[in-house]
Design a protein around this motif. Structure first.
Motif, PDB file in Angstrom:
ATOM      1  N   ARG A   1       0.839  -1.185   0.000  1.00 48.07           N
ATOM      2  CA  ARG A   1       0.000   0.000   0.000  1.00 48.07           C
ATOM      3  C   ARG A   1       0.881   1.244   0.000  1.00 48.07           C
ATOM      4  O   ARG A   1       1.780   1.376   0.827  1.00 48.07           O
ATOM      5  CB  ARG A   1      -0.891  -0.001   1.234  1.00 48.07           C
ATOM      6  CG  ARG A   1      -1.920   1.121   1.264  1.00 48.07           C
ATOM      7  CD  ARG A   1      -2.874   0.939   2.424  1.00 48.07           C
ATOM      8  NE  ARG A   1      -2.232   1.068   3.704  1.00 48.07           N
ATOM      9  CZ  ARG A   1      -2.797   0.709   4.858  1.00 48.07           C
ATOM     10  NH1 ARG A   1      -3.991   0.181   4.858  1.00 48.07           N
ATOM     11  NH2 ARG A   1      -2.146   0.884   5.999  1.00 48.07           N
ATOM     12  N   GLN A   2       0.621   2.156  -0.945  1.00 44.66           N
ATOM     13  CA  GLN A   2       1.440   3.342  -1.088  1.00 44.66           C
ATOM     14  C   GLN A   2       0.589   4.556  -1.425  1.00 44.66           C
ATOM     15  O   GLN A   2      -0.385   4.459  -2.174  1.00 44.66           O
ATOM     16  CB  GLN A   2       2.505   3.145  -2.174  1.00 44.66           C
ATOM     17  CG  GLN A   2       3.560   4.225  -2.228  1.00 44.66           C
ATOM     18  CD  GLN A   2       4.667   3.904  -3.222  1.00 44.66           C
ATOM     19  OE1 GLN A   2       4.506   3.077  -4.103  1.00 44.66           O
ATOM     20  NE2 GLN A   2       5.803   4.575  -3.074  1.00 44.66           N
ATOM     21  N   LEU A   3       0.968   5.709  -0.849  1.00 43.29           N
ATOM     22  CA  LEU A   3       0.344   6.986  -1.156  1.00 43.29           C
ATOM     23  C   LEU A   3       1.434   7.958  -1.580  1.00 43.29           C
ATOM     24  O   LEU A   3       2.449   8.090  -0.899  1.00 43.29           O
ATOM     25  CB  LEU A   3      -0.393   7.527   0.065  1.00 43.29           C
ATOM     26  CG  LEU A   3      -1.585   6.700   0.559  1.00 43.29           C
ATOM     27  CD1 LEU A   3      -2.011   7.152   1.949  1.00 43.29           C
ATOM     28  CD2 LEU A   3      -2.751   6.826  -0.414  1.00 43.29           C
ATOM     29  N   VAL A   4       1.223   8.628  -2.712  1.00 42.68           N
ATOM     30  CA  VAL A   4       2.211   9.575  -3.231  1.00 42.68           C
ATOM     31  C   VAL A   4       1.544  10.913  -3.484  1.00 42.68           C
ATOM     32  O   VAL A   4       0.666  11.032  -4.342  1.00 42.68           O
ATOM     33  CB  VAL A   4       2.872   9.051  -4.519  1.00 42.68           C
ATOM     34  CG1 VAL A   4       3.873  10.081  -5.041  1.00 42.68           C
ATOM     35  CG2 VAL A   4       3.552   7.714  -4.277  1.00 42.68           C
ATOM     36  N   GLU A   5       1.990  11.918  -2.723  1.00 37.17           N
ATOM     37  CA  GLU A   5       1.429  13.260  -2.845  1.00 37.17           C
ATOM     38  C   GLU A   5       2.194  14.087  -3.879  1.00 37.17           C
ATOM     39  O   GLU A   5       3.406  13.875  -4.066  1.00 37.17           O
ATOM     40  CB  GLU A   5       1.492  13.995  -1.496  1.00 37.17           C
ATOM     41  CG  GLU A   5       0.773  13.305  -0.360  1.00 37.17           C
ATOM     42  CD  GLU A   5       1.650  12.349   0.444  1.00 37.17           C
ATOM     43  OE1 GLU A   5       1.251  11.972   1.558  1.00 37.17           O
ATOM     44  OE2 GLU A   5       2.749  11.990  -0.055  1.00 37.17           O
ATOM     45  N   SER A   6       1.495  15.025  -4.498  1.00 34.66           N
ATOM     46  CA  SER A   6       2.123  15.931  -5.459  1.00 34.66           C
ATOM     47  C   SER A   6       1.294  17.204  -5.561  1.00 34.66           C
ATOM     48  O   SER A   6       0.186  17.265  -5.021  1.00 34.66           O
ATOM     49  CB  SER A   6       2.254  15.263  -6.831  1.00 34.66           C
ATOM     50  OG  SER A   6       0.972  14.953  -7.357  1.00 34.66           O
ATOM     51  N   GLY A   7       1.852  18.203  -6.230  1.00 34.70           N
ATOM     52  CA  GLY A   7       1.108  19.422  -6.480  1.00 34.70           C
ATOM     53  C   GLY A   7       1.480  20.604  -5.619  1.00 34.70           C
ATOM     54  O   GLY A   7       0.973  21.713  -5.811  1.00 34.70           O
TER      55      GLY A   7
ATOM     56  N   CYS B   1      -3.096  13.052  -4.546  1.00 32.77           N
ATOM     57  CA  CYS B   1      -2.546  11.915  -3.804  1.00 32.77           C
ATOM     58  C   CYS B   1      -2.916  10.655  -4.565  1.00 32.77           C
ATOM     59  O   CYS B   1      -4.084  10.273  -4.616  1.00 32.77           O
ATOM     60  CB  CYS B   1      -3.107  11.889  -2.397  1.00 32.77           C
ATOM     61  SG  CYS B   1      -2.715  10.383  -1.470  1.00 32.77           S
ATOM     62  N   ALA B   2      -1.925  10.029  -5.155  1.00 33.15           N
ATOM     63  CA  ALA B   2      -2.138   8.810  -5.927  1.00 33.15           C
ATOM     64  C   ALA B   2      -1.948   7.593  -5.030  1.00 33.15           C
ATOM     65  O   ALA B   2      -0.897   7.440  -4.395  1.00 33.15           O
ATOM     66  CB  ALA B   2      -1.181   8.755  -7.095  1.00 33.15           C
ATOM     67  N   ALA B   3      -2.961   6.746  -4.993  1.00 34.49           N
ATOM     68  CA  ALA B   3      -2.903   5.538  -4.172  1.00 34.49           C
ATOM     69  C   ALA B   3      -2.575   4.334  -5.047  1.00 34.49           C
ATOM     70  O   ALA B   3      -3.051   4.233  -6.182  1.00 34.49           O
ATOM     71  CB  ALA B   3      -4.232   5.321  -3.467  1.00 34.49           C
ATOM     72  N   SER B   4      -1.793   3.426  -4.513  1.00 27.97           N
ATOM     73  CA  SER B   4      -1.496   2.183  -5.206  1.00 27.97           C
ATOM     74  C   SER B   4      -1.413   1.056  -4.190  1.00 27.97           C
ATOM     75  O   SER B   4      -1.157   1.286  -3.011  1.00 27.97           O
ATOM     76  CB  SER B   4      -0.185   2.290  -5.987  1.00 27.97           C
ATOM     77  OG  SER B   4       0.900   2.562  -5.127  1.00 27.97           O
ATOM     78  N   GLY B   5      -1.672  -0.156  -4.658  1.00 25.15           N
ATOM     79  CA  GLY B   5      -1.602  -1.320  -3.789  1.00 25.15           C
ATOM     80  C   GLY B   5      -2.871  -1.580  -3.001  1.00 25.15           C
ATOM     81  O   GLY B   5      -2.941  -2.559  -2.250  1.00 25.15           O
ATOM     82  N   PHE B   6      -3.859  -0.722  -3.145  1.00 26.53           N
ATOM     83  CA  PHE B   6      -5.143  -0.917  -2.478  1.00 26.53           C
ATOM     84  C   PHE B   6      -6.190  -0.055  -3.171  1.00 26.53           C
ATOM     85  O   PHE B   6      -5.863   0.862  -3.915  1.00 26.53           O
ATOM     86  CB  PHE B   6      -5.060  -0.570  -0.993  1.00 26.53           C
ATOM     87  CG  PHE B   6      -4.921   0.902  -0.711  1.00 26.53           C
ATOM     88  CD1 PHE B   6      -3.705   1.551  -0.899  1.00 26.53           C
ATOM     89  CD2 PHE B   6      -5.986   1.647  -0.228  1.00 26.53           C
ATOM     90  CE1 PHE B   6      -3.555   2.903  -0.631  1.00 26.53           C
ATOM     91  CE2 PHE B   6      -5.860   3.000   0.044  1.00 26.53           C
ATOM     92  CZ  PHE B   6      -4.638   3.630  -0.164  1.00 26.53           C
TER      93      PHE B   6
END
Length: 117
Positions: free
Chosen positions: A2-8, A22-27
């Motif tokens: 599970r990963q969250l990546v913020e940007s902007g 916030c792009a979520a991956s793994g869930f």
């Protein structure tokens, strides 16, 4: 994983706007209520906003109410924070977190917002 990546984030003058993502991956993001939290230099973690899993209900800290809007795109597995009429006191590192973990130290990288003239 599970990963969250913020940007902007970025540098903006008072009164300006930014849109955080916030792009979520793994869930599947749609499973969870989500929050944005922030931490200013030398200060503790501050909860900013929350959105429920289907996006129908939102809540905001008094300090941002009427200026910030939290939203989500469950199909795109992405969370957003639209920030308008920014103030110098909004300067902080911003993190997206699962709402149930909003009181814990985030383990994502965050995105820096700096509001200054």
């Amino acid at each position: 994983e599970r990963q969250l990546v913020e940007s902007g984030g970025g540098f903006v003058q008072p009164g300006g706007s930014l849109r955080l993502s916030c792009a979520a991956s793994g869930f599947k993001l749609s499973t969870y209520a989500m929050s944005w939290v922030r931490q200013a230099p030398g200060k503790g973690l501050e909860w900013v906003a929350m959105i429920d899993p289907d996006g129908r209900n939102t809540e905001y800290a008094d300090s941002v109410k009427g200026r910030f809007t939290i939203s989500r795109d469950n199909d795109g597995n992405t969370l957003y924070l639209q920030m308008n009429r920014l103030k110098p006191e909004d300067t902080a590192m911003y993190y997206c977190v699962l709402a149930l973990l909003a009181a814990q130290t985030p383990n994502s990288q965050g995105t820096q917002v700096t509001v200054s003239s």
